[in-house]
Scaffold this motif. Structure first.
Motif, PDB file in Angstrom:
ATOM      1  N   VAL A 155       0.869  -1.164   0.000  1.00 11.66           N
ATOM      2  CA  VAL A 155       0.000   0.000   0.000  1.00 11.66           C
ATOM      3  C   VAL A 155       0.915   1.226   0.000  1.00 11.66           C
ATOM      4  CG1 VAL A 155      -0.150   0.131   2.529  1.00 11.66           C
ATOM      5  CG2 VAL A 155      -1.946   1.141   1.135  1.00 11.66           C
ATOM      6  N   ASP A 213      -7.859   2.145  -2.581  1.00 13.37           N
ATOM      7  CA  ASP A 213      -7.465   1.585  -1.291  1.00 13.37           C
ATOM      8  C   ASP A 213      -5.956   1.362  -1.198  1.00 13.37           C
ATOM      9  OD1 ASP A 213      -8.103  -0.395  -3.349  1.00 13.37           O
ATOM     10  OD2 ASP A 213      -7.490  -1.885  -1.846  1.00 13.37           O
ATOM     11  N   ARG A 214      -5.269   1.356  -2.353  1.00 12.70           N
ATOM     12  CA  ARG A 214      -3.822   1.126  -2.358  1.00 12.70           C
ATOM     13  C   ARG A 214      -3.040   2.431  -2.315  1.00 12.70           C
ATOM     14  NH1 ARG A 214      -2.546  -3.616  -5.013  1.00 12.70           N
ATOM     15  NH2 ARG A 214      -0.379  -3.153  -4.513  1.00 12.70           N
ATOM     16  N   HIS A 215      -3.715   3.562  -2.439  1.00  9.65           N
ATOM     17  CA  HIS A 215      -3.059   4.871  -2.442  1.00  9.65           C
ATOM     18  C   HIS A 215      -3.642   5.717  -1.311  1.00  9.65           C
ATOM     19  CE1 HIS A 215      -1.204   4.203  -6.446  1.00  9.65           C
ATOM     20  NE2 HIS A 215      -2.301   3.484  -6.667  1.00  9.65           N
ATOM     21  N   ASP A 318      -2.421   0.155  10.716  1.00 13.41           N
ATOM     22  CA  ASP A 318      -2.729  -0.362   9.380  1.00 13.41           C
ATOM     23  C   ASP A 318      -2.612  -1.890   9.364  1.00 13.41           C
ATOM     24  OD1 ASP A 318      -2.832  -0.916   6.571  1.00 13.41           O
ATOM     25  OD2 ASP A 318      -2.113   1.116   6.177  1.00 13.41           O
ATOM     26  N   HIS A 320      -2.203  -3.655   6.689  1.00 14.53           N
ATOM     27  CA  HIS A 320      -1.255  -4.078   5.653  1.00 14.53           C
ATOM     28  C   HIS A 320       0.125  -4.312   6.264  1.00 14.53           C
ATOM     29  CE1 HIS A 320      -4.382  -1.954   3.266  1.00 14.53           C
ATOM     30  NE2 HIS A 320      -4.102  -2.879   2.356  1.00 14.53           N
ATOM     31  N   ILE A 323       4.266  -1.542   3.416  1.00 16.43           N
ATOM     32  CA  ILE A 323       3.919  -0.150   3.101  1.00 16.43           C
ATOM     33  C   ILE A 323       5.115   0.503   2.428  1.00 16.43           C
ATOM     34  CG2 ILE A 323       3.298   2.104   4.069  1.00 16.43           C
ATOM     35  CD1 ILE A 323       2.069   0.585   6.452  1.00 16.43           C
TER      36      ILE A 323
END
Length: 368
Positions: A155, A213-215, A318, A320, A323
């Motif tokens: 992400v 959602d990835r940015h 987060d 994820h 990152i």
């Protein structure tokens, strides 16, 4: 004794001739280096230097003949001609020297930013240090790494204080000098022959729209910063006093130094050659300015410390595990400290440095 004195005298004359030849060679070399700069700046400047050399040659030739008896044995016109040529060579070298010095600063003392891999063993953060203006090659390299990180499932975190009507006016007046930061950076990049970072992030617009959602804009808002500023101002008299002193000094500096505004004014109506010279000087000035070690700013508790804490909180929360983030290089030490305060296992696993300012690429060719 006579033969010995003659030999010594002849040796002394040979030494003087060699020394004179070396000095003339150095002066001529300086002239050759300065000539392209003067011509590109303006032929009128070169003409002015020639006229000035011709005028200064009169007192210089008189002074040389006055101080050295050997010079009085030659004709006055010869002395004047040599003085004029030497003065022309010297003035040309002196006028071009600052530009060459600034160009060497960029070449020999390049500005670099880190790309650091931080990890606590379970979560990994690739911190890509950024500058708001830089060379095209630097931004191309960053975008390449960023796209690779996307393909690897990372992400992406971006720096960029979020606009908020509640805090925009305060932010512009207090932190942006009453202007638009992006516009100021674009102006600086144009003056220095560099690029503004946002010009290259435009290439990611399609992916941002397809996979929002990835940015992630991981920064705080202008209202958040205003509230933190007001909190510190109310609770810490030392903070308020230091900020007011810094603001007064900044206003005084602005009054005596036009800064980038003067450079932009110089570029209006400038030829490509003149823009190239100004760009070289600007990149050298920027390199020297940013490389200069200065003490902490009174606003660091808001600009750095507050944002670092919020960024560390976002990373820790987060879900994820990987990152990739593009943030100002100055945030790295504080961010790492905040992460380690929450979990001592956080550390820098790898580190590399990237050059941010270089001479712009200007490649051209012809199809025969």
């Amino acid at each position: 004794m006579t033969d010995s004195a003659t030999i010594v005298g002849a040796g002394s004359e040979r030494f003087k001739l060699r020394l004179s030849a070396i000095l003339w060679f150095l002066l001529f070399l300086g002239f050759l280096l300065g000539l392209p700069v003067l011509i590109e700046a303006s032929p009128w400047i070169l003409l002015g230097v020639v006229v000035l050399a011709l005028l200064l040659a009169f007192p210089i030739a008189w002074l040389v003949r006055r101080c050295f008896s050997g010079q009085r044995r030659q004709h006055w016109r010869t002395s004047y001609f040599k003085a004029a040529v030497a003065t022309l060579f010297t003035l040309s070298a002196l006028l071009a020297a600052p530009l060459y010095y600034l160009a060497l600063q960029t070449a020999l003392r390049p500005l670099t930013v880190p790309q650091a891999t931080l990890s606590n063993g379970t979560k990994t953060v690739i911190f890509q240090g950024m500058m708001h203006v830089g060379s095209e090659g630097f931004y191309k390299s960053v975008i390449y790494d960023l796209e690779k990180a996307l393909s690897d499932g990372n992400v992406i975190y971006y720096e960029g204080v979020v606009s908020d009507p509640k805090g925009d006016a305060w932010f512009s007046q207090t932190l942006a000098g009453g202007g638009d930061l992006s516009a100021n950076y674009e102006m600086l990049g144009d003056a220095c022959g560099l690029q503004f970072q946002m010009n290259y992030f435009q290439f990611l617009r399609e992916d941002m729209a397809a996979r929002p959602d990835r940015h992630v804009n991981a920064d705080v808002s202008t209202a958040d910063m205003m509230q933190e500023y007001q909190r510190l101002e109310a609770s810490d008299p030392g903070f308020a006093q230091a900020v007011h002193a810094d603001q007064a000094k900044s206003k005084a500096d602005d009054a005596t130094d036009g800064g980038i505004g003067q450079i932009v004014n110089l570029l209006r109506g400038a030829t490509p050659e003149q823009r190239s010279l100004v760009g070289t000087a600007c990149r050298g000035w920027l390199t020297m300015t940013l490389a200069r070690r200065t003490g902490p700013s009174a606003l660091d508790p808001v600009i750095l410390d507050f944002r670092n804490r919020k960024l560390a909180e976002r990373i820790l929360a987060d879900s994820h595990q990987n990152i990739y983030m593009t943030y100002g290089a100055g945030h790295l030490p504080g961010l790492l400290a905040d992460l380690q305060a929450a979990d001592p296992a956080w550390e820098i696993r790898s580190l590399k440095w990237m050059r941010t300012i270089d001479t712009p690429e200007d490649l051209s060719g012809a199809i025969e």
